[in-house]
Structures are given as structure tokens and as C-alpha cells.
Design an enzyme around this catalytic site. Structure first.
Site, short mmCIF file in Angstrom:
data_model
loop_
_atom_site.label_atom_id
_atom_site.label_comp_id
_atom_site.label_asym_id
_atom_site.label_seq_id
_atom_site.Cartn_x
_atom_site.Cartn_y
_atom_site.Cartn_z
CB SER A 1 32.85 28.87 63.96
OG SER A 1 34.10 28.68 63.34
CG HIS B 1 30.89 30.47 60.47
ND1 HIS B 1 30.38 31.49 59.68
CD2 HIS B 1 32.17 30.82 60.73
CE1 HIS B 1 31.32 32.42 59.50
NE2 HIS B 1 32.43 32.03 60.11
CG ASP C 1 35.73 30.48 60.30
OD1 ASP C 1 35.27 31.53 59.82
OD2 ASP C 1 35.41 30.05 61.43
CG MET D 1 41.12 31.16 57.92
SD MET D 1 41.79 31.61 59.54
CE MET D 1 40.28 31.56 60.53
CG HIS E 1 34.14 33.92 57.23
ND1 HIS E 1 34.46 34.23 58.54
CD2 HIS E 1 34.54 34.98 56.48
CE1 HIS E 1 35.04 35.43 58.58
NE2 HIS E 1 35.11 35.90 57.35
CG MET F 1 38.54 35.10 56.79
SD MET F 1 38.57 34.50 58.48
CE MET F 1 37.58 33.02 58.27
CG MET G 1 35.51 40.14 60.31
SD MET G 1 35.16 38.37 60.46
CE MET G 1 36.13 37.89 61.90
N GLY H 1 41.03 35.87 61.43
CA GLY H 1 42.21 35.03 61.35
C GLY H 1 42.30 33.93 62.39
CG PHE H 2 44.42 33.39 64.78
CD1 PHE H 2 45.08 32.16 64.68
CD2 PHE H 2 44.98 34.49 64.15
CE1 PHE H 2 46.26 32.05 63.96
CE2 PHE H 2 46.16 34.39 63.43
CZ PHE H 2 46.81 33.17 63.34
N GLY H 3 40.30 32.03 66.00
CA GLY H 3 39.23 31.94 66.99
C GLY H 3 39.77 32.30 68.36
CG ASP I 1 32.92 35.23 62.47
OD1 ASP I 1 33.20 34.64 63.53
OD2 ASP I 1 33.35 34.85 61.35
C1 DX5 Z 1 37.86 33.99 62.85
C2 DX5 Z 1 36.65 33.29 62.31
C3 DX5 Z 1 35.59 33.00 63.29
C4 DX5 Z 1 36.02 32.15 64.47
C5 DX5 Z 1 35.30 32.72 65.64
O1 DX5 Z 1 38.49 34.71 61.86
O2 DX5 Z 1 36.05 34.04 61.28
O3 DX5 Z 1 34.46 32.41 62.67
O4 DX5 Z 1 35.71 30.80 64.35
O5 DX5 Z 1 35.77 32.10 66.79
P1 DX5 Z 1 35.31 32.58 68.22
O6 DX5 Z 1 33.82 32.39 68.30
O7 DX5 Z 1 36.08 31.69 69.11
O8 DX5 Z 1 35.69 34.03 68.35
ZN ZN Z 2 34.18 33.13 60.49
#
Ligand code: DX5
Ligand code: ZN
Length: 219
Positions: free
Chosen positions: A4, A28, A30, A32, A61, A63, A132, A137-139, A170
């Protein structure tokens, strides 16, 4: 393996993509919108700019609220797979049809607090199911193993329905969590921090892939 780019350096996105190009299966991305989730990331222009710089299939993806308004444009931009959230869409099957008509695979995402049971019957309309394993929302969040129960249910539904469906996980996927996700039946793995937070992102993908394979063998 779907690294990602949320965890990549946005000032050097093309270089960051090239770092994983030899090892990744999908990239991937993301998207948002600061409405469906509080965070705001990247959108269509960035996907359009990245498309010509790599051969990697794009796993987008979304969101976002109102995915019906935006999702087909990502297919038109050359995304391989476009996943939207069931919580944001009142007619997921219709949108899946639109995405397939636009030449993309259609993905359904299920967020942390949404049970999967009501949606199992929709799976024949989809190519990808994204479960999920954090709250979207956040990594960089901690993996929630209890959510793998949804992967198990989806896998049972896939087997009994003889479906062609990829089950993707994910959130929080890393060296210490990927095996259990594979064991539960996931066959596509998103990893942001575990890849781009590593000194050598390509080596991190190789390691994750090997661990996922050993999870499948152990099953
Ligand atoms: C969060 C994203 C993920 C995110 C995962 O909402 O959908 O794809 O990048 O990040 P990690 O691998 O750090 O949990
Ligand atoms: Zn994602």
C-alpha cells in the site's frame, strides 16, 4: 501481495512504486475522502499519473462516500480492481456490474464494525472481497485477529458457492500476523507499514509472501 502506497513517501511516488515493482502482485492505492473516513489521501489525478509509470495492476481501495459517483472513473483510469465499501453504497450489486462493464474487477470491502453475514449472498457479483483487519482510515494500526472470523465465513461461502473470489485482508498485516490471515483463508494481502517502513521494501514483500505460504501449508 499488495503493498500500500499509503505508507510511501508521497513526494517520490514513482520511485516508491519502482521499489516494489519486481516483488508485488498488485499496487494497493487507498483513496480517502475525509467523509467516509476522517483521513484524506489521494484521488483520481494521482492514479491517472501513476498508471503509465508501472506495469503493476492497481488495486484501488475506495474509502469514500457515494462510490457510485466515482468508482467507474477509476476503472476508466486503468485500475485492475476497484473496491468500494458496503457501508457507503446502497446498491453494491449494481455498482459491481458497472465496474465490470468498465473493464475492472469489482471488490467489496467490509469495515471493522460491519458483520459479513448479510452480505455473503452478494459475493457472486464480486471478484474481490476485502476484509478490513483494522478500522479503515489510517495505516499503522494494530491488527485485530478477531476479524479473521469474517475471512473464515467468506471462505466457506466461496467453497459452497464454487465462487471465483479473492479474499483480501487489509490492515496491520506484517511478519507476525500474515500467517494467521493466510491460515484463515485470505489469499491477497495488503501491507503498508510492513513494506514501506522496512529498510528494503522488496525484501519485506518476499519475506511476507514466504510467511503467508507457510500459513497456508500449516492450515
Ligand atoms: C487503511 C488502509 C490500508 C493501509 C494499511 O484504511 O486501507 O490499506 O494502508 O496500512 P498498514 O499495513 O500499515 O496497516
Ligand atoms: Zn486499503
Amino acid at each position: 501481495m499488495a503493498p500500500s502506497i499509503l505508507a510511501a513517501d508521497f513526494a517520490h511516488l514513482a520511485d516508491e512504486v519502482r521499489l516494489v515493482e519486481q516483488e508485488a502482485d498488485w499496487l494497493h492505492i487507498d483513496v480517502m475522502d475525509n467523509h467516509f473516513v476522517p483521513n484524506l489521501t489521494i484521488g483520481l489525478p494521482v492514479v491517472q499519473s501513476l498508471r503509465p509509470i508501472t506495469q503493476l495492476p492497481f488495486d484501488v481501495h475506495l474509502m469514500i462516500d457515494e462510490p457510485r459517483r466515482w468508482a467507474p472513473a477509476y476503472a476508466d483510469a486503468g485500475a485492475y480492481n476497484v473496491t468500494f465499501h458496503v457501508e457507503a453504497c446502497d446498491n453494491p450489486v449494481a455498482l459491481a456490474k458497472d465496474l465490470r462493464a468498465a473493464g475492472a474487477k469489482a471488490g467489496l470491502a467490509i469495515d471493522r464494525d460491519t458483520p459479513i453475514e448479510p452480505y455473503l449472498e452478494l459475493l457472486p457479483s464480486f471478484d474481490t472481497l476485502l476484509v478490513m483487519t483494522i478500522k479503515a482510515g489510517f495505516g499503522g494500526q494494530r491488527f485485530l485477529p478477531a476479524l479473521l472470523e469474517k475471512v473464515r465465513l467468506a471462505r466457506t461461502a466461496r467453497e459452497s458457492g464454487h465462487l471465483e473470489l479473492r479474499i483480501e485482508v487489509d490492515g496491520g498485516i506484517a511478519d507476525d500476523t500474515i500467517e494467521q490471515a493466510a491460515q484463515a483463508g485470505a489469499d491477497a494481502f495488503v501491507a503498508g507499514t510492513a513494506v514501506y517502513g522496512a529498510d528494503d521494501p522488496a525484501a519485506a514483500i518476499r519475506r511476507l509472501r514466504a510467511l503467508a505460504a507457510s500459513g497456508v501449508v500449516g492450515h
